[in-house]
Design a protein around this motif. Structure first.
Motif, PDB file in Angstrom:
ATOM      1  N   GLU A  45       0.871  -1.164   0.000  1.00 32.37           N
ATOM      2  CA  GLU A  45       0.000   0.000   0.000  1.00 32.37           C
ATOM      3  C   GLU A  45       0.909   1.215   0.000  1.00 32.37           C
ATOM      4  O   GLU A  45       1.825   1.320   0.812  1.00 32.37           O
ATOM      5  N   ASN A  46       0.655   2.154  -0.890  1.00 32.87           N
ATOM      6  CA  ASN A  46       1.563   3.276  -1.022  1.00 32.87           C
ATOM      7  C   ASN A  46       0.769   4.555  -1.197  1.00 32.87           C
ATOM      8  O   ASN A  46       0.480   4.967  -2.309  1.00 32.87           O
ATOM      9  N   ILE A  47       0.417   5.176  -0.085  1.00 32.19           N
ATOM     10  CA  ILE A  47      -0.232   6.487  -0.104  1.00 32.19           C
ATOM     11  C   ILE A  47       0.859   7.495   0.220  1.00 32.19           C
ATOM     12  O   ILE A  47       1.339   7.571   1.350  1.00 32.19           O
ATOM     13  N   LEU A  48       1.261   8.260  -0.772  1.00 27.10           N
ATOM     14  CA  LEU A  48       2.392   9.166  -0.604  1.00 27.10           C
ATOM     15  C   LEU A  48       1.968  10.427   0.138  1.00 27.10           C
ATOM     16  O   LEU A  48       0.838  10.883   0.000  1.00 27.10           O
ATOM     17  N   PRO A  49       2.869  11.006   0.931  1.00 23.04           N
ATOM     18  CA  PRO A  49       2.549  12.270   1.599  1.00 23.04           C
ATOM     19  C   PRO A  49       2.468  13.406   0.587  1.00 23.04           C
ATOM     20  O   PRO A  49       2.955  13.298  -0.529  1.00 23.04           O
ATOM     21  N   SER A  50       1.853  14.501   0.993  1.00 21.63           N
ATOM     22  CA  SER A  50       1.709  15.660   0.109  1.00 21.63           C
ATOM     23  C   SER A  50       2.815  16.664   0.375  1.00 21.63           C
ATOM     24  O   SER A  50       3.332  16.768   1.479  1.00 21.63           O
ATOM     25  N   ALA A  51       3.169  17.412  -0.658  1.00 21.60           N
ATOM     26  CA  ALA A  51       4.174  18.466  -0.536  1.00 21.60           C
ATOM     27  C   ALA A  51       3.743  19.644  -1.404  1.00 21.60           C
ATOM     28  O   ALA A  51       3.050  19.475  -2.404  1.00 21.60           O
TER      29      ALA A  51
END
Length: 154
Positions: A45-51
């Motif tokens: 599962e790969n929910i990337l952080p926001s930038a």
């Protein structure tokens, strides 16, 4: 009886199929050029952080390391965050050989400029990321980038 027959009123002329192979090959060529092949299938599962400041880089000198919990298809590997390189789960000790192999597979002029992209799930502990970075230091791969999603403008 008459010598000449009248044409039937409902007949349509035959459709020429001479250009059909040209159209088929043109469509085939278009889809071959426009299709993008997937590098590897994601097993975590790969929910990337926001930038808010994101820069896009070329992928010609980049290799990716994924970290996160195994997805629902791979629950037999447990619930703890795992590391994935290419299409396989690896341990911490396997990172250095995998990165060195990826570096050896590159063009000679790009081998010294290798960049490792970390695609880490936002719920993964920082300790795992720290362990990955330590192994990258041992492999003398010091250019590391963190992959994020661009923050939506409001």
């Amino acid at each position: 009886m008459s010598k000449f027959k009248n044409k039937k009123q409902g007949d349509l002329p035959a459709i020429s199929t001479a250009s059909l192979p040209d159209i088929v090959f043109m469509l085939l060529f278009f889809f071959m050029v426009a299709t993008v092949m997937r590098d590897s299938s994601l097993m975590i599962e790969n929910i990337l952080p926001s930038a808010d400041q994101v820069e896009k880089l070329k992928k010609d000198r980049t290799t990716f390391i994924y970290a996160g919990k195994p997805s629902s298809q791979f629950k037999q590997f447990g619930d703890e965050p795992r590391i994935q390189i290419n299409d396989a789960f690896v341990g911490i000790e396997d990172i250095r050989p995998a990165v060195l192999q990826a570096q050896a597979d590159m063009n000679e002029e790009l081998q010294s400029k290798i960049v490792v992209g970390l695609k880490v799930d936002k719920n993964t502990h920082a300790g795992l990321v720290s362990d990955i970075k330590q192994e990258l230091r041992k492999a003398n791969t010091l250019k590391v980038m963190y992959i994020t999603n661009a923050k939506a403008e409001q």
